[in-house]
Design an enzyme around this catalytic site. Structure first.
Site, PDB file in Angstrom:
ATOM      1  N   TYR A   1     -12.394  -3.004  81.697  1.00  0.00           N
ATOM      2  CA  TYR A   1     -11.733  -4.227  82.295  1.00  0.00           C
ATOM      3  C   TYR A   1     -10.300  -4.129  82.102  1.00  0.00           C
ATOM      4  O   TYR A   1      -9.876  -3.318  81.277  1.00  0.00           O
ATOM      5  CB  TYR A   1     -12.479  -5.301  81.529  1.00  0.00           C
ATOM      6  CG  TYR A   1     -11.995  -5.628  80.030  1.00  0.00           C
ATOM      7  CD1 TYR A   1     -12.659  -4.742  79.035  1.00  0.00           C
ATOM      8  CD2 TYR A   1     -11.150  -6.487  79.778  1.00  0.00           C
ATOM      9  CE1 TYR A   1     -12.089  -5.010  77.654  1.00  0.00           C
ATOM     10  CE2 TYR A   1     -10.722  -6.629  78.405  1.00  0.00           C
ATOM     11  CZ  TYR A   1     -11.245  -5.960  77.560  1.00  0.00           C
ATOM     12  OH  TYR A   1     -10.776  -5.810  76.039  1.00  0.00           O
TER      13      TYR A   1
ATOM     14  N   LYS B   1     -10.808   1.248  77.429  1.00  0.00           N
ATOM     15  CA  LYS B   1     -10.823  -0.379  77.539  1.00  0.00           C
ATOM     16  C   LYS B   1     -12.318  -0.752  77.952  1.00  0.00           C
ATOM     17  O   LYS B   1     -12.125  -1.140  79.241  1.00  0.00           O
ATOM     18  CB  LYS B   1      -9.816  -0.935  78.103  1.00  0.00           C
ATOM     19  CG  LYS B   1      -9.528  -2.507  77.789  1.00  0.00           C
ATOM     20  CD  LYS B   1      -8.084  -3.002  78.556  1.00  0.00           C
ATOM     21  CE  LYS B   1      -8.021  -4.455  78.434  1.00  0.00           C
ATOM     22  NZ  LYS B   1      -8.216  -5.031  76.990  1.00  0.00           N
TER      23      LYS B   1
ATOM     24  N   GLU C   1      -6.028  -1.797  63.902  1.00  0.00           N
ATOM     25  CA  GLU C   1      -5.017  -2.988  65.090  1.00  0.00           C
ATOM     26  C   GLU C   1      -5.841  -4.276  64.822  1.00  0.00           C
ATOM     27  O   GLU C   1      -6.778  -4.332  63.916  1.00  0.00           O
ATOM     28  CB  GLU C   1      -5.548  -2.143  66.423  1.00  0.00           C
ATOM     29  CG  GLU C   1      -6.937  -2.095  67.089  1.00  0.00           C
ATOM     30  CD  GLU C   1      -7.206  -1.470  68.274  1.00  0.00           C
ATOM     31  OE1 GLU C   1      -6.223  -2.011  69.154  1.00  0.00           O
ATOM     32  OE2 GLU C   1      -8.184  -1.165  68.471  1.00  0.00           O
TER      33      GLU C   1
ATOM     34  N   LEU D   1      -6.679   0.859  70.923  1.00  0.00           N
ATOM     35  CA  LEU D   1      -6.316   0.795  72.265  1.00  0.00           C
ATOM     36  C   LEU D   1      -4.778   0.878  72.220  1.00  0.00           C
ATOM     37  O   LEU D   1      -4.138   0.004  71.672  1.00  0.00           O
ATOM     38  CB  LEU D   1      -6.870  -0.615  72.888  1.00  0.00           C
ATOM     39  CG  LEU D   1      -6.592  -0.634  74.463  1.00  0.00           C
ATOM     40  CD1 LEU D   1      -7.572  -0.010  75.287  1.00  0.00           C
ATOM     41  CD2 LEU D   1      -6.747  -2.303  74.746  1.00  0.00           C
TER      42      LEU D   1
HETATM   43  N1  PMP Z   1      -6.369  -4.057  70.833  1.00  0.00           N
HETATM   44  C1  PMP Z   1      -7.476  -4.332  71.444  1.00  0.00           C
HETATM   45  C2  PMP Z   1      -8.590  -4.099  70.701  1.00  0.00           C
HETATM   46  C3  PMP Z   1      -7.403  -5.371  72.397  1.00  0.00           C
HETATM   47  O1  PMP Z   1      -8.588  -5.843  72.778  1.00  0.00           O
HETATM   48  C4  PMP Z   1      -6.278  -5.808  72.937  1.00  0.00           C
HETATM   49  C5  PMP Z   1      -6.197  -6.605  74.141  1.00  0.00           C
HETATM   50  N2  PMP Z   1      -6.741  -6.183  75.328  1.00  0.00           N
HETATM   51  C6  PMP Z   1      -5.011  -5.079  72.817  1.00  0.00           C
HETATM   52  C7  PMP Z   1      -5.187  -4.168  71.638  1.00  0.00           C
HETATM   53  C8  PMP Z   1      -3.762  -5.346  73.258  1.00  0.00           C
HETATM   54  O2  PMP Z   1      -3.630  -4.710  74.473  1.00  0.00           O
HETATM   55  P1  PMP Z   1      -2.741  -5.342  75.578  1.00  0.00           P
HETATM   56  O3  PMP Z   1      -1.304  -5.374  75.077  1.00  0.00           O
HETATM   57  O4  PMP Z   1      -2.721  -4.311  76.675  1.00  0.00           O
HETATM   58  O5  PMP Z   1      -3.321  -6.377  76.082  1.00  0.00           O
END
Ligand code: PMP
Length: 285
Positions: A32, A145, A177, A201
């Site tokens: 996603y 993701k 994270e 991620l």
């Molecule tokens: N880490 C995780 C586990 C997440 O779910 C997200 C949000 N999707 C992020 C980091 C931040 O990613 P982004 O800045 O692309 O939203």
């Protein structure tokens, strides 16, 4: 009534049906993306789509349409729903087939997408959040993701019942994270965040903030840091698509520094806001 994207069609939310043998439903076998929309414009579209392609590749999942076509449909979805400020979410599963773990021979992946309104009112923006800590129990491919988010869900639930806005995850002593965000600390003016490896991620907002730091001359390093460094940092913040740059003012029972937004965090928020405003004016011209 809200209109959603289903494959190549735009249909009413109430009419959308998912097959009970969809592998996204049965195994979380899918990927996603979520993107911010400001004044009808998708923020950081290109890096989000690049990450989608990478996630698909890592899982040997065939996208149902070209990235150009998916992008076009997502823009149409925003238009049809007359979304000004909010989030566009879409997911792609491997599709529906009789339940077996290995990939079916004949299966067509399924894309669905929806939007939600979020008015961006800066006067109502909270100064920051409290965060909880949670052991990172997820698998070892957090760089993809995927729809498999139970480890994240359990951590966020812990934070929720503890009255926190986010759970910051750690594998043993190492901070990885947030449950749905990336974590940053500031120590002696230097920005520190976990390297983009299999344990996190690689957030699009994380990359954008590192870019802003470069432009602003804020020194940064991508390295592992400990829970001890986290709670004793000068500043802590999380980043994410809907979180943008969100200060963390308290972790569990411990207040971060003096409990106020720090100067580096403030600078990054200001630069981030300026970028959003720039996009708004582009959309008007
Ligand atoms: N880490 C995780 C586990 C997440 O779910 C997200 C949000 N999707 C992020 C980091 C931040 O990613 P982004 O800045 O692309 O939203």
């Amino acid at each position: 009534m809200a209109t959603i994207l289903y494959q190549d069609q735009f249909i009413d939310r109430e009419q959308a049906k998912v097959d009970i043998e969809d592998r996204g439903y049965q195994f979380g076998d899918g990927i996603y993306e979520a993107m911010m929309v400001y004044s009808g414009q998708i923020f950081l579209l290109e890096p989000h789509m690049k990450r989608l392609e990478r996630s698909a590749r890592e899982l040997s999942l065939t996208l149902p349409y070209s990235v150009a076509h998916i992008t076009e449909n997502i823009k149409k979805l925003i238009e049809i729903n007359q979304l000004k400020d909010g989030v566009v979410y879409f997911q792609i599963t491997r599709g529906a087939a009789p339940r077996q773990h290995f990939f079916p021979d004949h299966v067509s992946s399924v894309i669905t997408g929806s939007v939600s309104n979020h008015t961006r009112d800066l006067s109502k923006r909270p100064k920051g959040i409290k965060a909880s800590l949670a052991e990172d129990i997820r698998w070892l491919r957090c760089d993809i993701k995927t729809l498999n988010l139970l480890g994240n869900v359990l951590a966020k639930q812990k934070a929720h019942v503890e009255g926190s806005g986010e759970a910051i995850l750690h594998r043993g002593n190492t901070v990885t994270e947030g449950s749905s965000s990336n974590a940053f600390i500031v120590k002696n003016g230097q920005l520190i965040t976990h390297p983009a490896d299999h344990f996190i991620l690689n957030g699009i907002t994380r990359l954008f903030v590192l870019d802003l730091a470069k432009q602003l001359g804020i020194p940064f390093v991508e390295r592992e840091f400990t829970v001890d460094e986290l709670v004793n940092a000068d500043e802590v913040f999380i980043t994410g698509t809907s979180n943008e740059v969100n200060p963390v003012l308290q972790i569990e029972q411990q207040v971060v520094a003096d409990g106020e937004q720090g100067p580096v965090t403030k600078k990054l928020i200001k630069a981030f806001d300026a970028e959003v405003e720039r996009i708004r004016t582009v959309s008007l011209s």
